[in-house]
Design an enzyme around this catalytic site. Structure first.
Site, short mmCIF file in Angstrom:
data_model
loop_
_atom_site.label_atom_id
_atom_site.label_comp_id
_atom_site.label_asym_id
_atom_site.label_seq_id
_atom_site.Cartn_x
_atom_site.Cartn_y
_atom_site.Cartn_z
N GLU A 140 0.74 -1.23 -0.20
CA GLU A 140 0.03 0.14 0.03
C GLU A 140 0.83 1.30 -0.04
OE1 GLU A 140 -3.35 1.90 2.94
OE2 GLU A 140 -3.20 -0.46 2.85
N ASP A 142 0.22 5.35 0.68
CA ASP A 142 -1.01 6.10 1.12
C ASP A 142 -0.36 7.50 0.95
OD1 ASP A 142 -2.51 4.18 1.88
OD2 ASP A 142 -1.61 3.94 3.81
N GLU A 144 -3.01 10.81 2.64
CA GLU A 144 -4.21 11.15 3.46
C GLU A 144 -4.08 12.40 4.10
OE1 GLU A 144 -5.88 6.89 5.16
OE2 GLU A 144 -4.57 7.92 6.60
N HIS A 157 -0.71 12.95 5.47
CA HIS A 157 -0.09 12.09 6.10
C HIS A 157 0.37 10.98 4.88
CE1 HIS A 157 -0.25 8.81 9.29
NE2 HIS A 157 -0.43 8.18 8.04
N THR A 158 1.56 10.56 5.18
CA THR A 158 1.97 9.43 4.04
C THR A 158 2.23 8.22 4.55
OG1 THR A 158 4.26 10.37 3.90
CG2 THR A 158 2.67 11.53 2.48
N GLU A 169 5.47 6.07 8.41
CA GLU A 169 4.62 7.56 8.21
C GLU A 169 5.53 8.68 8.39
OE1 GLU A 169 4.19 5.31 10.99
OE2 GLU A 169 2.52 4.37 10.50
N ARG A 318 9.59 5.56 19.71
CA ARG A 318 8.52 4.71 19.16
C ARG A 318 9.19 3.44 18.94
NH1 ARG A 318 5.67 5.75 13.45
NH2 ARG A 318 4.57 3.88 13.01
#
Length: 331
Positions: A140, A142, A144, A157-158, A169, A318
């Site tokens: 995918e 993205d 967004e 947002h990628t 992201e 993270r």
């Protein structure tokens, strides 16, 4: 804690993708005012930007339009199709979302779409344009657009999924008002790399480094998808600001859908210039040659410096076991 991703069913039959914002973006902090190309802080970069943009306009001027009604299927909601089938207005209200998908699947292509985002108070809404295959090990790519309160900027947002794994992201503010007119958003996916473009300017590059064990979408054909849906539990300031349904319907307009095949043998300038040479990369960040051409590198670095607000490769908290291997690649 990793970002959550799920696929949910909206009223009207639309399948959509759900992302929680990175924890490093506190929900109680409003984003600062977006700089424009004419702002004083950008003045020193303006000559360089203008020169680079002139190159990009001539470089990408050969795309061919495709008519929506000939090339897409409506997947839900009550979109409005107008201008002879060349414009699709996707609408969101409290009862249904809406979207479309391409009739064909593509393996290595450049996808261009012009989009005008919902104006005014768009908090809680997510407008999307992305490519995806199917299944638990899907690929995918993205784009967004996370809505915001009136006067506050959209967040672009990628993300990239390869073999079912995402967590890549990057987020950006835009340097223009994306609700005032159409702007071109593009995904270039070829065997060498994935490049995200905004108005023909590269904002992100994800190179193919399968040779060193980094997954890359390379075997699964993908369809093109677009949608608008409600995500007020997370989309705007971490879910603090909810969708105001008094502003419904929210309308996102799509036009000039373009597809250019980009196999390894492609010579079209739309598929991007050839890199200087094959590269080798290690976890230390050492490599033998640049991954992209000089123009792409300069423009991407400039735009990331000015407009990128989140980079997973800079979020060490993270990834307590260490950043992903691709984060050590210097593009």
């Amino acid at each position: 804690r990793r970002l959550a991703h799920s696929i949910n069913e909206q009223p009207g039959g639309l399948i959509h993708h759900h992302y929680h914002l990175p924890l490093s973006l506190p929900p109680n902090i409003l984003p600062p005012k977006v700089q424009t190309l004419s702002s004083p802080s950008m003045a020193s970069h303006l000559p360089q930007l203008l020169a680079l943009l002139a190159i990009s306009i001539t470089f990408f001027s050969a795309a061919v339009d495709a008519t929506f009604m000939q090339n897409v299927d409506i997947t839900g909601g009550k979109p409005v199709i107008r201008n002879g089938g060349n414009v699709v207005d996707l609408k969101l209200d409290q009862f249904s979302a809406s979207g479309f998908q391409s009739k064909q699947e593509f393996l290595f292509s450049r996808i261009d779409m012009q989009i005008k985002l919902p104006a005014g108070n768009s908090a809680g809404t997510v407008t999307t344009f992305y490519m995806s295959s199917q299944g638990n090990t899907h690929d995918e790519i993205d784009l967004e657009f996370l809505g915001n309160e009136t006067g506050q900027p959209y967040v672009l947002h990628t993300n990239i999924y390869a073999q079912g794994k995402g967590n890549k992201e990057m987020q950006f503010y835009l340097w223009f008002d994306p609700t005032a007119s159409y702007h071109t958003y593009s995904i270039l996916w070829n065997p060498r790399h994935i490049v995200f473009y905004v108005d023909r300017r590269p904002i992100r590059v994800f190179p193919n480094q399968q040779a060193v064990g980094i997954p890359f979408p390379s075997r699964q054909p993908m369809r093109v998808y677009a949608s608008i849906w409600n995500a007020d539990d997370w989309a705007t300031q971490g879910g603090r600001v909810k969708t105001n349904w008094a502003n419904a319907p929210f309308t996102a307009s799509y036009t000039n859908f373009r597809v250019t095949p980009c196999p390894s043998s492609a010579k079209s300038p739309l598929c991007g210039p050839q890199p200087p040479a094959p590269v080798s990369t290690s976890a230390s960040g050492r490599q033998s040659a640049p991954l992209v051409d000089p123009w792409t590198r300069r423009m991407m670095r400039l735009l990331q410096q000015k407009f990128m607000i989140y980079n997973y490769c800079a979020d060490a908290k993270r990834f307590p076991q260490g950043l992903p291997l691709e984060c050590f690649t210097r593009i």
